[in-house]
Design a protein around this motif. Structure first.
Motif, short mmCIF file in Angstrom:
data_model
loop_
_atom_site.label_atom_id
_atom_site.label_comp_id
_atom_site.label_asym_id
_atom_site.label_seq_id
_atom_site.Cartn_x
_atom_site.Cartn_y
_atom_site.Cartn_z
N HIS A 48 0.82 -1.20 0.00
CA HIS A 48 0.00 0.00 0.00
C HIS A 48 0.87 1.26 0.00
CE1 HIS A 48 -3.81 -1.95 1.96
NE2 HIS A 48 -3.25 -2.74 1.06
N ARG A 49 0.31 2.32 -0.51
CA ARG A 49 0.85 3.66 -0.26
C ARG A 49 0.30 4.08 1.10
NH1 ARG A 49 3.10 8.10 0.51
NH2 ARG A 49 2.88 9.94 -0.79
N VAL A 50 1.15 4.61 1.98
CA VAL A 50 0.77 4.93 3.34
C VAL A 50 0.98 6.43 3.60
CG1 VAL A 50 1.12 4.40 5.78
CG2 VAL A 50 1.49 2.62 4.06
N VAL A 51 -0.06 7.09 4.08
CA VAL A 51 0.03 8.50 4.43
C VAL A 51 -0.49 8.68 5.86
CG1 VAL A 51 -0.76 10.85 3.92
CG2 VAL A 51 -0.24 9.28 2.05
N ILE A 52 0.27 9.38 6.68
CA ILE A 52 -0.12 9.68 8.05
C ILE A 52 -0.23 11.20 8.20
CG2 ILE A 52 0.44 9.38 10.49
CD1 ILE A 52 0.19 6.73 9.11
N LEU A 53 -1.38 11.67 8.68
CA LEU A 53 -1.56 13.09 8.96
C LEU A 53 -1.44 13.30 10.46
CD1 LEU A 53 -4.55 14.11 6.64
CD2 LEU A 53 -2.11 13.96 6.12
N LEU A 54 -0.49 14.14 10.86
CA LEU A 54 -0.17 14.31 12.27
C LEU A 54 -0.46 15.73 12.74
CD1 LEU A 54 3.29 12.50 12.27
CD2 LEU A 54 1.15 11.59 13.20
N ASP A 55 -0.56 15.87 14.05
CA ASP A 55 -0.70 17.19 14.66
C ASP A 55 0.62 17.96 14.48
OD1 ASP A 55 -1.98 19.18 16.23
OD2 ASP A 55 -0.88 18.49 17.98
N GLU A 56 0.55 19.27 14.60
CA GLU A 56 1.74 20.08 14.34
C GLU A 56 2.86 19.85 15.34
OE1 GLU A 56 0.97 24.25 14.51
OE2 GLU A 56 -0.36 24.08 16.26
N PRO A 70 12.24 0.53 7.05
CA PRO A 70 13.42 0.47 6.16
C PRO A 70 13.12 -0.18 4.82
CG PRO A 70 13.57 -1.20 7.89
CD PRO A 70 12.41 -0.32 8.25
N ASP A 71 12.06 -0.97 4.74
CA ASP A 71 11.74 -1.67 3.50
C ASP A 71 10.79 -0.90 2.60
OD1 ASP A 71 13.32 -3.84 4.29
OD2 ASP A 71 11.64 -4.78 5.35
N ALA A 72 10.35 0.28 3.03
CA ALA A 72 9.43 1.08 2.21
C ALA A 72 10.15 1.58 0.97
CB ALA A 72 8.87 2.24 3.02
N ALA A 73 9.48 1.49 -0.16
CA ALA A 73 10.04 2.02 -1.40
C ALA A 73 10.03 3.55 -1.35
CB ALA A 73 9.22 1.53 -2.59
N PRO A 74 10.88 4.21 -2.12
CA PRO A 74 10.87 5.68 -2.15
C PRO A 74 9.47 6.21 -2.48
CG PRO A 74 12.80 4.84 -3.29
CD PRO A 74 11.94 3.65 -2.99
N ALA A 118 0.30 5.42 -9.34
CA ALA A 118 1.68 4.95 -9.19
C ALA A 118 1.78 3.44 -9.12
CB ALA A 118 2.30 5.57 -7.94
N GLY A 119 0.65 2.74 -9.13
CA GLY A 119 0.66 1.29 -9.17
C GLY A 119 0.55 0.58 -7.84
N TYR A 120 0.26 1.31 -6.76
CA TYR A 120 0.10 0.66 -5.45
C TYR A 120 -1.22 -0.12 -5.40
CZ TYR A 120 4.05 3.40 -3.80
OH TYR A 120 5.30 3.93 -3.64
N SER A 121 -1.21 -1.22 -4.67
CA SER A 121 -2.40 -2.08 -4.61
C SER A 121 -3.45 -1.56 -3.64
CB SER A 121 -2.00 -3.50 -4.17
OG SER A 121 -1.41 -3.48 -2.87
N GLY A 122 -3.06 -0.66 -2.74
CA GLY A 122 -4.01 -0.11 -1.79
C GLY A 122 -3.51 1.23 -1.27
N PHE A 123 -4.38 1.91 -0.55
CA PHE A 123 -4.04 3.21 0.02
C PHE A 123 -4.48 3.21 1.47
CE2 PHE A 123 -5.41 7.71 0.85
CZ PHE A 123 -4.12 8.25 0.91
N SER A 124 -3.52 3.35 2.39
CA SER A 124 -3.81 3.36 3.83
C SER A 124 -3.52 4.74 4.39
CB SER A 124 -2.96 2.31 4.56
OG SER A 124 -3.38 1.00 4.23
N LEU A 125 -4.52 5.28 5.10
CA LEU A 125 -4.45 6.64 5.62
C LEU A 125 -4.78 6.62 7.10
CD1 LEU A 125 -4.40 9.79 5.03
CD2 LEU A 125 -6.87 9.57 4.73
#
Length: 287
Positions: A48-56, A70-74, A118-125
């Motif tokens: 999956h493509r992973v996006v985390i939205l954090l507090d400031e 460490p295994d995450a692709a660029p 971009a070809g990711y199989s899923g999107f995790s937010l």
């Protein structure tokens, strides 16, 4: 029992969450960090493509999360911090200028579309909801966001995790937020022909409050609504009643419910046969 589930040992924050929209409450920074680390690691491993939205105030946490993968692709993992300030060239932030519910959901859509392009199989937010208070979200704004987000997370390839810090959100508000979430026991997806809504898992007192907002996703359809409950393992009387009332509210358009025997019996017990626009079909039958 809290209306919004506790983060912790009883909640499997891994592949069981994929394709769902879930809220959790926490009350310790370490718990929050471990929760996000576990979700990110499993989502990256699943492609999956992973996006985390954090507090400031969570810059250090963003760096910790990145270092734990460490295994995450660029470009596969991104942690963004809320900041209302403009002109931060190159900063990994979001929320510049006026940023409300509409802008938030638009940002989600853009990130999701970029992930699939971009070809990711899923999107995790995952979203640390503390930032919404700094952004001036009202109770009405939060409830509108959680309700409208159900449509976005109706895509089975998309996972959403909203994290509320009990130390900053009132118990009454958390109860109302929990009511519009399907929770970990219930999963729904949108798709198929026309207005097609699929329910799987269990519909009970822990999540029945979310059902009206889920049904609202197809309420305005001018076509037949197919409610595929063939993999719904259990429905209580309140859930069955909500489905029957939904069909009754659309007297000139059919609502077809495909379901197993137990769900059919529950629907019949709460008056399904008195609603002409409600059509019950066996789960193995064509529609």
């Amino acid at each position: 029992m809290d209306p919004v589930p506790e983060a912790g040992a009883e909640c499997d924050v891994g592949s069981a969450l994929f394709g769902k929209h879930v809220s959790l409450v926490y009350d310790a920074d370490e718990e929050f960090r471990d929760l996000l680390t576990g979700l990110a690691a499993r989502a990256v491993a699943a492609g999956h493509r992973v996006v985390i939205l954090l507090d400031e105030d969570s810059a250090d946490l963003g760096r910790t999360l990145a270092a734990s993968l460490p295994d995450a692709a660029p470009g596969q993992f991104t942690a963004l911090r809320y900041s209302p300030r403009t002109g931060q060239t190159g900063a990994a932030t979001f929320g510049e200028g006026l940023f409300g519910v509409q802008e938030l959901l638009a940002a989600f859509t853009r990130l999701r579309d970029e992930a699939f392009a971009a070809g990711y199989s899923g999107f995790s937010l995952a979203v640390q909801m503390r930032w919404t208070q700094r952004a001036g979200f009202t109770t009405t704004d939060l409830l509108a966001y959680e309700t409208r987000a159900n449509r976005f997370f109706g895509d089975p390839r998309v996972t959403g995790l909203c994290l509320y810090d009990r130390r900053h959100f009132a118990k009454e508000l958390l109860a109302r937020i929990g009511a519009v979430h399907p929770g970990p026991l219930l999963r729904f997806t949108l798709g198929g022909w026309g207005a097609h809504l699929r329910l799987t898992g269990q519909l009970d007192a822990s999540n029945v409050g979310s059902l009206p907002s889920i049904l609202d996703l197809v309420a305005e359809s001018d076509s037949v609504v197919l409610l595929d409950a063939s993999e719904l393992e259990f429905v209580d009387a309140a859930g069955a009643g909500t489905i029957v009332r939904f069909a009754a509210s659309r007297p000139h358009r059919h609502t077809v419910v495909r379901c197993a025997r137990g769900v059919r019996q529950a629907l019949q017990l709460v008056g399904a046969e008195a609603v002409p626009s409600l059509v019950l079909r066996d789960r193995v039958a064509g529609v």
